[in-house]
Design a protein around this motif. Structure first.
Motif, short mmCIF file in Angstrom:
data_model
loop_
_atom_site.label_atom_id
_atom_site.label_comp_id
_atom_site.label_asym_id
_atom_site.label_seq_id
_atom_site.Cartn_x
_atom_site.Cartn_y
_atom_site.Cartn_z
N SER A 183 -10.03 11.63 -16.81
CA SER A 183 -10.89 11.30 -17.95
C SER A 183 -11.79 10.10 -17.65
O SER A 183 -12.98 10.12 -17.96
CB SER A 183 -10.05 11.01 -19.19
N ASN B 299 -4.23 12.65 -15.98
CA ASN B 299 -5.16 12.88 -17.09
C ASN B 299 -6.01 11.65 -17.39
O ASN B 299 -7.21 11.77 -17.64
CB ASN B 299 -4.41 13.33 -18.34
N LYS C 136 -14.93 17.37 -15.19
CA LYS C 136 -13.50 17.12 -15.30
C LYS C 136 -12.72 17.95 -14.27
O LYS C 136 -11.79 17.45 -13.64
CB LYS C 136 -13.02 17.44 -16.72
#
Length: 187
Positions: free
Chosen positions: A14, A10, A40
């Motif tokens: 990001s 993650n 993303k």
């Protein structure tokens, strides 16, 4: 740099989403240019593919990352097929499949083939850019590739980045004209 784990996914996704939000090459491939959710999804796909057939690194201070692919090790898998399908529906879009496949085919024709380290993405969190994080990361990637006796290849759609890459010994060996110019570099 340290090897990333699934728990870093993650943060890396990001970081790359922020760093590449305005990138011409990234926005060319997604259905809705500039859509952060689609960017993303593309970065998540890239992380997963590099985890399967390459290496994913994050800096110890968690301000930079790199996704490396070993194309010579890539092979068809059920998980890879599933990732491709997800990418189509989450980022590329059904109507863009032809455009995406044509682009990838043109890129493959220009790449020299053989064993290599393909630097798919290198990114630094925006607030940490221009502070040497990317340079240190690049030096470590080059050392790792040199230890494996492999060339490093990459593409960039940002002409200003070519000077930065050349400081590390990269040379432009081809260009591809899409709706932007994609520069191919090798070290």
């Amino acid at each position: 740099m340290i090897a990333a784990t699934k728990s870093d996914r993650n943060d890396i996704v990001s970081m790359l989403t922020e760093a590449f939000a305005d990138n011409k090459s990234v926005n060319y491939i997604i259905a809705d240019p500039g859509d952060r959710k689609q960017i993303k999804a593309l970065m998540g796909y890239s992380f997963d593919v590099c985890e399967m057939f390459g290496k994913v690194f994050i800096t110890e201070d968690r301000r930079g990352c790199a996704l490396l692919l070993y194309p010579q090790e890539k092979r068809p898998t059920l998980r890879g097929f599933w990732l491709d399908i997800k990418l189509i529906f989450q980022a590329v879009g059904i109507l863009n499949i032809g455009k995406a496949l044509n682009r990838e085919s043109a890129i493959k024709r220009l790449q020299p083939g053989g064993a290599m380290v393909y630097l798919w993405f290198i990114g630094v969190s925006p607030e940490s850019q221009h502070h040497g994080v990317g340079s240190k990361l690049m030096q470590e990637i080059i050392q790792m590739a040199d230890d494996q006796n492999l060339p490093v290849l990459l593409e960039t759609s940002v002409p200003e980045n070519i000077g930065w890459y050349s400081r590390f010994g990269f040379k432009t060996y081809a260009e591809l004209d899409l709706s932007y110019t994609l520069y191919f570099l090798r070290r």
